[in-house]
Scaffold this motif. Structure first.
Motif, PDB file in Angstrom:
ATOM      1  N   LYS A 152       0.849  -1.230   0.033  1.00  0.00           N
ATOM      2  CA  LYS A 152       0.090   0.023  -0.101  1.00  0.00           C
ATOM      3  C   LYS A 152       0.654   1.306  -0.227  1.00  0.00           C
ATOM      4  O   LYS A 152       0.679   2.100  -0.852  1.00  0.00           O
ATOM      5  CB  LYS A 152      -0.883   0.131   1.215  1.00  0.00           C
ATOM      6  N   ASN A 153       1.860   1.213   0.805  1.00  0.00           N
ATOM      7  CA  ASN A 153       2.674   2.580   1.058  1.00  0.00           C
ATOM      8  C   ASN A 153       3.603   2.525  -0.443  1.00  0.00           C
ATOM      9  O   ASN A 153       3.855   3.567  -0.760  1.00  0.00           O
ATOM     10  CB  ASN A 153       3.736   2.365   2.314  1.00  0.00           C
ATOM     11  N   ALA A 154       3.932   1.513  -0.962  1.00  0.00           N
ATOM     12  CA  ALA A 154       4.976   1.685  -2.091  1.00  0.00           C
ATOM     13  C   ALA A 154       3.919   2.066  -3.185  1.00  0.00           C
ATOM     14  O   ALA A 154       4.406   2.891  -4.004  1.00  0.00           O
ATOM     15  CB  ALA A 154       5.214   0.209  -2.483  1.00  0.00           C
ATOM     16  N   ALA A 155       2.521   1.546  -3.284  1.00  0.00           N
ATOM     17  CA  ALA A 155       1.733   2.191  -4.231  1.00  0.00           C
ATOM     18  C   ALA A 155       1.559   3.676  -4.089  1.00  0.00           C
ATOM     19  O   ALA A 155       1.347   4.291  -5.190  1.00  0.00           O
ATOM     20  CB  ALA A 155       0.371   1.356  -4.431  1.00  0.00           C
ATOM     21  N   LEU A 156       1.453   4.285  -2.942  1.00  0.00           N
ATOM     22  CA  LEU A 156       1.079   5.407  -2.714  1.00  0.00           C
ATOM     23  C   LEU A 156       2.358   6.430  -3.250  1.00  0.00           C
ATOM     24  O   LEU A 156       2.395   7.509  -3.984  1.00  0.00           O
ATOM     25  CB  LEU A 156       0.991   5.961  -1.412  1.00  0.00           C
ATOM     26  N   GLU A 157       3.489   6.081  -3.006  1.00  0.00           N
ATOM     27  CA  GLU A 157       4.920   6.675  -3.185  1.00  0.00           C
ATOM     28  C   GLU A 157       4.831   6.413  -4.867  1.00  0.00           C
ATOM     29  O   GLU A 157       5.238   7.762  -5.325  1.00  0.00           O
ATOM     30  CB  GLU A 157       5.982   6.055  -2.725  1.00  0.00           C
ATOM     31  N   ALA A 158       4.562   5.550  -5.498  1.00  0.00           N
ATOM     32  CA  ALA A 158       4.570   5.503  -6.967  1.00  0.00           C
ATOM     33  C   ALA A 158       3.556   6.541  -7.492  1.00  0.00           C
ATOM     34  O   ALA A 158       3.841   7.184  -8.451  1.00  0.00           O
ATOM     35  CB  ALA A 158       4.262   4.047  -7.399  1.00  0.00           C
ATOM     36  N   GLU A 159       2.424   6.553  -6.989  1.00  0.00           N
ATOM     37  CA  GLU A 159       1.433   7.557  -7.390  1.00  0.00           C
ATOM     38  C   GLU A 159       1.733   9.266  -7.198  1.00  0.00           C
ATOM     39  O   GLU A 159       1.711   9.708  -8.217  1.00  0.00           O
ATOM     40  CB  GLU A 159      -0.121   7.169  -6.499  1.00  0.00           C
ATOM     41  N   TYR A 160       2.197   9.325  -6.178  1.00  0.00           N
ATOM     42  CA  TYR A 160       2.916  10.547  -6.080  1.00  0.00           C
ATOM     43  C   TYR A 160       3.949  11.160  -7.122  1.00  0.00           C
ATOM     44  O   TYR A 160       3.956  11.996  -7.557  1.00  0.00           O
ATOM     45  CB  TYR A 160       3.287  10.823  -4.407  1.00  0.00           C
ATOM     46  N   GLU A 161       4.914   9.986  -7.191  1.00  0.00           N
ATOM     47  CA  GLU A 161       5.971  10.380  -8.186  1.00  0.00           C
ATOM     48  C   GLU A 161       5.450  10.633  -9.619  1.00  0.00           C
ATOM     49  O   GLU A 161       5.596  11.420 -10.314  1.00  0.00           O
ATOM     50  CB  GLU A 161       6.894   9.103  -8.187  1.00  0.00           C
ATOM     51  N   ALA A 162       4.160   9.881  -9.900  1.00  0.00           N
ATOM     52  CA  ALA A 162       3.507   9.859 -11.299  1.00  0.00           C
ATOM     53  C   ALA A 162       2.888  11.425 -11.049  1.00  0.00           C
ATOM     54  O   ALA A 162       3.138  11.816 -12.404  1.00  0.00           O
ATOM     55  CB  ALA A 162       2.586   8.689 -11.708  1.00  0.00           C
ATOM     56  N   ILE A 163       2.133  11.629 -10.184  1.00  0.00           N
ATOM     57  CA  ILE A 163       1.716  12.675 -10.433  1.00  0.00           C
ATOM     58  C   ILE A 163       2.497  14.228 -10.327  1.00  0.00           C
ATOM     59  O   ILE A 163       2.495  14.882 -11.292  1.00  0.00           O
ATOM     60  CB  ILE A 163       0.756  13.238  -8.895  1.00  0.00           C
ATOM     61  N   LEU A 164       3.469  14.136  -9.723  1.00  0.00           N
ATOM     62  CA  LEU A 164       4.800  14.954  -9.685  1.00  0.00           C
ATOM     63  C   LEU A 164       5.230  15.027 -11.130  1.00  0.00           C
ATOM     64  O   LEU A 164       5.339  16.081 -11.691  1.00  0.00           O
ATOM     65  CB  LEU A 164       5.720  14.859  -8.522  1.00  0.00           C
ATOM     66  N   ASN A 165       5.418  14.077 -11.749  1.00  0.00           N
ATOM     67  CA  ASN A 165       6.127  14.123 -13.219  1.00  0.00           C
ATOM     68  C   ASN A 165       5.343  14.630 -14.162  1.00  0.00           C
ATOM     69  O   ASN A 165       5.817  15.421 -14.958  1.00  0.00           O
ATOM     70  CB  ASN A 165       6.477  12.586 -13.616  1.00  0.00           C
ATOM     71  N   VAL A 166       3.871  14.529 -14.196  1.00  0.00           N
ATOM     72  CA  VAL A 166       2.983  15.101 -14.998  1.00  0.00           C
ATOM     73  C   VAL A 166       2.759  16.315 -14.692  1.00  0.00           C
ATOM     74  O   VAL A 166       2.971  17.172 -15.577  1.00  0.00           O
ATOM     75  CB  VAL A 166       1.813  14.275 -14.778  1.00  0.00           C
ATOM     76  N   LEU A 167       2.666  17.131 -13.585  1.00  0.00           N
ATOM     77  CA  LEU A 167       2.863  18.241 -13.111  1.00  0.00           C
ATOM     78  C   LEU A 167       4.103  19.186 -13.555  1.00  0.00           C
ATOM     79  O   LEU A 167       3.843  20.254 -14.114  1.00  0.00           O
ATOM     80  CB  LEU A 167       2.647  18.410 -11.559  1.00  0.00           C
ATOM     81  N   ARG A 168       5.101  18.237 -13.463  1.00  0.00           N
ATOM     82  CA  ARG A 168       6.396  19.141 -14.139  1.00  0.00           C
ATOM     83  C   ARG A 168       6.137  19.282 -15.620  1.00  0.00           C
ATOM     84  O   ARG A 168       6.557  20.235 -16.196  1.00  0.00           O
ATOM     85  CB  ARG A 168       7.772  18.264 -13.947  1.00  0.00           C
ATOM     86  N   GLU A 169       5.597  18.118 -16.163  1.00  0.00           N
ATOM     87  CA  GLU A 169       5.788  18.431 -17.862  1.00  0.00           C
ATOM     88  C   GLU A 169       4.476  19.603 -18.117  1.00  0.00           C
ATOM     89  O   GLU A 169       4.770  20.010 -19.118  1.00  0.00           O
ATOM     90  CB  GLU A 169       4.978  16.994 -18.370  1.00  0.00           C
ATOM     91  N   VAL A 170       3.578  19.555 -17.444  1.00  0.00           N
ATOM     92  CA  VAL A 170       2.625  20.817 -17.897  1.00  0.00           C
ATOM     93  C   VAL A 170       2.879  21.977 -17.248  1.00  0.00           C
ATOM     94  O   VAL A 170       1.992  22.762 -17.107  1.00  0.00           O
ATOM     95  CB  VAL A 170       1.223  20.277 -17.950  1.00  0.00           C
ATOM     96  N   ASN A 171       4.019  22.192 -16.371  1.00  0.00           N
ATOM     97  CA  ASN A 171       4.240  23.330 -15.850  1.00  0.00           C
ATOM     98  C   ASN A 171       3.242  23.602 -14.648  1.00  0.00           C
ATOM     99  O   ASN A 171       2.851  25.022 -14.382  1.00  0.00           O
ATOM    100  CB  ASN A 171       4.565  24.667 -16.758  1.00  0.00           C
ATOM    101  N   PHE A 172       2.690  22.559 -14.016  1.00  0.00           N
ATOM    102  CA  PHE A 172       1.942  22.752 -12.860  1.00  0.00           C
ATOM    103  C   PHE A 172       0.440  23.181 -13.625  1.00  0.00           C
ATOM    104  O   PHE A 172      -0.224  23.902 -12.643  1.00  0.00           O
ATOM    105  CB  PHE A 172       2.456  23.624 -11.712  1.00  0.00           C
ATOM    106  N   ASN A 173       0.168  22.957 -14.521  1.00  0.00           N
ATOM    107  CA  ASN A 173      -1.347  23.319 -14.967  1.00  0.00           C
ATOM    108  C   ASN A 173      -2.142  22.282 -14.572  1.00  0.00           C
ATOM    109  O   ASN A 173      -2.129  21.031 -15.086  1.00  0.00           O
ATOM    110  CB  ASN A 173      -1.482  23.389 -16.607  1.00  0.00           C
ATOM    111  N   LYS A 174      -3.122  22.408 -13.423  1.00  0.00           N
ATOM    112  CA  LYS A 174      -3.850  21.166 -12.841  1.00  0.00           C
ATOM    113  C   LYS A 174      -4.836  20.637 -13.802  1.00  0.00           C
ATOM    114  O   LYS A 174      -4.905  19.411 -14.019  1.00  0.00           O
ATOM    115  CB  LYS A 174      -4.700  21.707 -11.794  1.00  0.00           C
ATOM    116  N   THR A 175      -5.216  21.524 -14.674  1.00  0.00           N
ATOM    117  CA  THR A 175      -6.357  20.936 -15.852  1.00  0.00           C
ATOM    118  C   THR A 175      -5.856  19.951 -16.847  1.00  0.00           C
ATOM    119  O   THR A 175      -6.306  19.086 -17.041  1.00  0.00           O
ATOM    120  CB  THR A 175      -7.055  21.920 -16.287  1.00  0.00           C
TER     121      THR A 175
END
Length: 473
Positions: A426-449
């Protein structure tokens, strides 16, 4: 009058040089040992040191290092009785202006000395220029090369760049300029040309990235009327246009292999023939090429000829990206502001502290070109005497905040990873999820939409997940 110190254990050479340089309006002192030379330098300032490489108590390399460490405003020329290219390159990298071999020819050494002192004056003026920052001295313009538009920064990287430019400019060497797109390679090429003996001759720039295989031959070498279908008139090629001066080839790595072969013949033979002509035209052209590619990799992949590379690579200069230039960013920004004021008939005197912080934080992927455009746009939009944050493009004004958020996310993930939590799925999955979110936010310059769309979740779900890792600001 300029002062020169001659260090040579051959007394006759020292006397001859002293008499010759005194007749040419220099103040000259001589000594025969390195220790005596350092003692003299500690008591009085000299513009230039002429130092023999082989001395009884030391050598030219050690002398060069000590002079540059203790007397950086003094130029150094090394003299030797034998020629060693590897040693010459090493000495120049350590800070020597030049490395000349005996026998010494009066006209040549006088010309070298004059150029060395001129370059040292430029470097000393650059070092003494006051820093432009915040609201202090906002109207100060940075030092520029005397005959060009190249802006000289104040960082160690900028001083080293200017030194290399002034070193190679008086020679006839071909030069390769490397660096990211927008770092000012054409400006450097123009500065080299304008500080060379060819400055009164043409400077011709050619964008190799826009050339098709069919047009390249005609653009380089020209053609005669009627030499092929569509040749309605005689055309002079870029080589011929630049004859006597400098030809600048931008993005040379994009040339086809066939055109590279034709270029090699031209560079070797120093002659061209227009397409459709049998008449050879003699060439006297200095070639400066630029690329944002790694030509070494292109050679390994068979896209660029190694023999042509070595013809071009008599001297190479790398232009660092803007984000590695420190406070030079504000030197450039103030220069571009002064130009924009003149262009737009405005009187904007500087940048707010928030704008300066953004400029120094932003990573400038477009380098000098992007910075210049941002300043011009902001000057147009500004109605007060100071450029404010609202005049900057959104991606720049939000970059500092985005970087802070990114660092906060990374810290949260690190704390989560190092906390005393069981290493379960469960914890490993949460960390992987946070990493995925962060990587996508970086790509779109933190545009949430945009991020929610890429992650295939709705905005509310994304906000909840961001809030869980303290990313909801």
């Amino acid at each position: 009058m300029k002062k020169i110190l001659i260090v040579d254990d051959e007394i006759n050479i020292g006397l001859l040089l002293s008499k010759f340089l005194t007749r040419n309006s220099y103040i000259v002192e001589t000594t025969t040992s390195g220790s005596a030379a350092l003692d003299i330098l500690s008591k009085q300032a000299f513009d230039l040191v002429l130092c023999d490489y082989r001395l009884e108590d030391t050598d030219g390399k050690e002398m060069l290092i000590k002079i540059k460490e203790n007397y950086p405003r003094t130029g150094v020329i090394i003299i030797t009785g034998y020629s060693d290219i590897k040693l010459a390159v090493e000495l120049i990298k350590l800070g020597a202006y030049d490395y000349i071999t005996k026998p010494l020819y009066p006209d040549e050494i006088l010309n070298t000395i004059n150029k060395a002192i001129e370059m040292q004056i430029v470097l000393n003026e650059t070092e003494s220029e006051p820093v432009v920052s915040g609201k202090k001295d906002k109207t100060t313009r940075p030092v520029q090369a005397e005959t060009g538009e190249f802006v000289v920064g104040q960082s160690a990287a900028s001083r080293d760049l200017m030194k290399q430019i002034m070193l190679v400019a008086p020679t006839s060497y071909s030069v390769i300029l490397t660096g990211e797109s927008g770092t000012g390679k054409e400006s450097v090429a123009q500065t080299i040309h304008l500080n060379s003996p060819r400055k009164d001759k043409p400077f011709v720039a050619m964008d190799c990235g826009s050339l098709t295989k069919e047009l390249a031959g005609s653009e380089f070498f020209g053609h005669e009327k009627g030499s092929f279908t569509g040749a309605l008139y005689t055309k002079i090629g870029h080589f011929e246009m630049a004859n006597g001066g400098t030809l600048f080839l931008d993005e040379v790595g994009n040339l086809s292999y066939e055109i590279q072969a034709a270029l090699l013949r031209t560079v070797q033979e120093r002659k061209i023939k227009r397409i459709g002509s049998t008449k050879e035209i003699d060439l006297d052209v200095r070639i400066i090429v630029a690329t944002n590619e790694n030509l070494g990799d292109s050679i390994q992949k068979g896209r660029f000829r190694e023999d042509l590379y070595h013809r071009f690579n008599e001297f190479s200069i790398h232009l660092p990206p803007v984000h590695q230039r420190g406070r030079d960013i504000m030197v450039f920004a103030n220069t571009f502001l002064a130009v924009a004021n003149e262009e737009l008939n405005r009187n904007v005197v500087g940048f707010s502290p928030e704008v300066e912080e953004c400029f120094l934080t932003y990573n400038w992927p477009g380098n000098v070109r992007e910075l210049k455009n941002v300043v011009r746009r902001a000057t147009l939009l500004t109605e007060t005497d100071e450029i404010q944050l609202k005049a900057l493009p959104l991606e720049i004004s939000t970059y500092a905040k985005a970087t802070a958020i990114e660092n906060a996310v990374e810290n949260t993930i690190v704390r989560s990873a190092t906390a005393n939590k069981p290493r379960d799925l469960k914890n490993a999955a949460l960390e992987a999820e946070y990493e995925a979110i962060l990587n996508v936010l970086r790509e779109v310059n933190f545009n949430k939409t945009k991020a929610a769309k890429i992650l295939n979740i709705d905005r509310k779900t994304l906000y909840n997940k961001m809030k869980a890792i303290d990313l909801d600001s």
